[in-house]
Write a protein that holds these residues in place. Sequence first.
Motif, PDB file in Angstrom:
ATOM      1  N   ASN A 109       0.824  -1.213   0.000  1.00 49.37           N
ATOM      2  CA  ASN A 109       0.000   0.000   0.000  1.00 49.37           C
ATOM      3  C   ASN A 109       0.859   1.264   0.000  1.00 49.37           C
ATOM      4  N   ASP A 110       2.067   1.172   0.595  1.00 57.40           N
ATOM      5  CA  ASP A 110       2.990   2.311   0.623  1.00 57.40           C
ATOM      6  C   ASP A 110       3.824   2.419  -0.650  1.00 57.40           C
ATOM      7  N   GLY A 111       3.611   1.518  -1.611  1.00 57.07           N
ATOM      8  CA  GLY A 111       4.330   1.577  -2.878  1.00 57.07           C
ATOM      9  C   GLY A 111       5.712   0.939  -2.825  1.00 57.07           C
ATOM     10  N   ASP A 112       5.939   0.053  -1.873  1.00 53.77           N
ATOM     11  CA  ASP A 112       7.238  -0.606  -1.729  1.00 53.77           C
ATOM     12  C   ASP A 112       7.461  -1.613  -2.860  1.00 53.77           C
ATOM     13  N   LYS A 113       8.540  -1.426  -3.624  1.00 48.45           N
ATOM     14  CA  LYS A 113       8.831  -2.287  -4.777  1.00 48.45           C
ATOM     15  C   LYS A 113       9.146  -3.715  -4.345  1.00 48.45           C
ATOM     16  N   LYS A 114       9.831  -3.869  -3.221  1.00 48.24           N
ATOM     17  CA  LYS A 114      10.155  -5.219  -2.745  1.00 48.24           C
ATOM     18  C   LYS A 114       8.882  -5.983  -2.372  1.00 48.24           C
ATOM     19  N   ALA A 115       7.947  -5.297  -1.747  1.00 52.27           N
ATOM     20  CA  ALA A 115       6.681  -5.938  -1.380  1.00 52.27           C
ATOM     21  C   ALA A 115       5.919  -6.337  -2.637  1.00 52.27           C
ATOM     22  N   PHE A 116       5.910  -5.455  -3.630  1.00 50.78           N
ATOM     23  CA  PHE A 116       5.239  -5.775  -4.889  1.00 50.78           C
ATOM     24  C   PHE A 116       5.889  -6.986  -5.551  1.00 50.78           C
ATOM     25  N   LYS A 117       7.216  -7.007  -5.587  1.00 53.95           N
ATOM     26  CA  LYS A 117       7.935  -8.132  -6.194  1.00 53.95           C
ATOM     27  C   LYS A 117       7.632  -9.424  -5.445  1.00 53.95           C
ATOM     28  N   CYS A 118       7.551  -9.338  -4.132  1.00 55.91           N
ATOM     29  CA  CYS A 118       7.246 -10.507  -3.305  1.00 55.91           C
ATOM     30  C   CYS A 118       5.852 -11.046  -3.639  1.00 55.91           C
ATOM     31  N   VAL A 119       4.872 -10.161  -3.749  1.00 54.09           N
ATOM     32  CA  VAL A 119       3.508 -10.568  -4.101  1.00 54.09           C
ATOM     33  C   VAL A 119       3.508 -11.145  -5.517  1.00 54.09           C
ATOM     34  N   PHE A 120       4.185 -10.482  -6.424  1.00 59.07           N
ATOM     35  CA  PHE A 120       4.255 -10.960  -7.808  1.00 59.07           C
ATOM     36  C   PHE A 120       4.874 -12.355  -7.870  1.00 59.07           C
ATOM     37  N   ASP A 121       6.011 -12.529  -7.208  1.00 63.26           N
ATOM     38  CA  ASP A 121       6.694 -13.828  -7.214  1.00 63.26           C
ATOM     39  C   ASP A 121       5.840 -14.925  -6.595  1.00 63.26           C
ATOM     40  N   SER A 122       5.057 -14.581  -5.584  1.00 63.45           N
ATOM     41  CA  SER A 122       4.243 -15.577  -4.890  1.00 63.45           C
ATOM     42  C   SER A 122       2.985 -15.967  -5.658  1.00 63.45           C
ATOM     43  N   TYR A 123       2.441 -15.048  -6.447  1.00 58.39           N
ATOM     44  CA  TYR A 123       1.131 -15.293  -7.049  1.00 58.39           C
ATOM     45  C   TYR A 123       1.107 -15.331  -8.575  1.00 58.39           C
ATOM     46  N   TYR A 124       2.130 -14.867  -9.257  1.00 55.50           N
ATOM     47  CA  TYR A 124       2.079 -14.767 -10.717  1.00 55.50           C
ATOM     48  C   TYR A 124       1.797 -16.112 -11.382  1.00 55.50           C
ATOM     49  N   LYS A 125       2.574 -17.134 -11.059  1.00 52.45           N
ATOM     50  CA  LYS A 125       2.384 -18.445 -11.696  1.00 52.45           C
ATOM     51  C   LYS A 125       1.004 -19.008 -11.373  1.00 52.45           C
ATOM     52  N   THR A 126       0.573 -18.819 -10.150  1.00 52.16           N
ATOM     53  CA  THR A 126      -0.734 -19.314  -9.727  1.00 52.16           C
ATOM     54  C   THR A 126      -1.854 -18.624 -10.512  1.00 52.16           C
ATOM     55  N   ILE A 127      -1.729 -17.317 -10.685  1.00 46.14           N
ATOM     56  CA  ILE A 127      -2.747 -16.574 -11.441  1.00 46.14           C
ATOM     57  C   ILE A 127      -2.734 -17.009 -12.902  1.00 46.14           C
ATOM     58  N   CYS A 128      -1.552 -17.243 -13.471  1.00 43.22           N
ATOM     59  CA  CYS A 128      -1.471 -17.748 -14.852  1.00 43.22           C
ATOM     60  C   CYS A 128      -2.211 -19.078 -14.986  1.00 43.22           C
ATOM     61  N   LEU A 129      -1.961 -19.993 -14.072  1.00 41.29           N
ATOM     62  CA  LEU A 129      -2.636 -21.297 -14.110  1.00 41.29           C
ATOM     63  C   LEU A 129      -4.138 -21.144 -13.908  1.00 41.29           C
ATOM     64  N   PHE A 130      -4.530 -20.237 -13.038  1.00 39.94           N
ATOM     65  CA  PHE A 130      -5.943 -19.977 -12.794  1.00 39.94           C
ATOM     66  C   PHE A 130      -6.620 -19.474 -14.071  1.00 39.94           C
ATOM     67  N   VAL A 131      -5.996 -18.541 -14.757  1.00 40.64           N
ATOM     68  CA  VAL A 131      -6.561 -17.989 -15.995  1.00 40.64           C
ATOM     69  C   VAL A 131      -6.646 -19.069 -17.068  1.00 40.64           C
TER      70      VAL A 131
END
Length: 190
Positions: A13-35
Motif C-alpha cells: 500500500n505504501d508503494g514498496d517495490k520489494k513488497a510488490f515483487k514478493c507478491v508478484f513472485d508468490s502469485y504470478y504463476k498461480t494466477i497464470c494457471l488460474f486464468v
Amino acid sequence: MGIKEVDIVLQLNDGDKKAFKCVFDSYYKTICLFVQKYISDSDYAEDIAQDVFITIWEKKLQFENLNALRSYLYRTARNKAINVLEHENVKKGYQSNAQTEYETDDFFNQNFVQQETQRLLLKMLDSLSPRAREILYLQLEGFKNQEIADQLNISVYTVKNHKAVAYRFLKEKLKNLIFLILLIGDFISM
C-alpha cells in the motif's frame, strides 16, 4: 514470501517495490494457471496475469489485508479472462455454452481453491530439506523407491526415511492448510 505476510499489504500500500515483487513472485504463476482454466492459451493467460499486477502497481491500489489482495487478484483475473472470451465470441459471431459455465461462481470458487491449494502445497514442499524435496518430486513423477535410490545414488532405506520425515511434516502442515483453504473459499464466496 520473504516479507512477513502481515506486513506485505502495508508495504504494498505504501508503494514498496520489494513488497510488490514478493507478491508478484508468490502469485504470478498461480494466477497464470488460474486464468488457463478459462483460456487455454498460455500466452493469453500470462498477458492477463501481468495486466492484473500492472493494474495494482500503476493504480496504487490499496488493500485492507492479504485476503482482500488475494480476492482482487483472482476476481480481476477471472473478469479479464471472461472479457477475452466474450470478445472472442463476438468475433466468431456466436455465444459459447462453455462461457456461461466459466461465469458461474461455483466454477470460480472451485478453480480458486484448487490453485490456492496447489500454491500452498508447493510452498510447503519448498520448506522441506533439499534431499526430501528432491525425493518427493521424483515420487510425484512416478518413480518407485528403488528407482529414486538408484537415481540419487542413495539407499532405499534413506529414501524411505526422507519420505517418512517429509510426510510427518506435511501431514502436520496440511491440517492448517485444509482449514485455511476452507476459510479462503468461504471468504471468496461472500
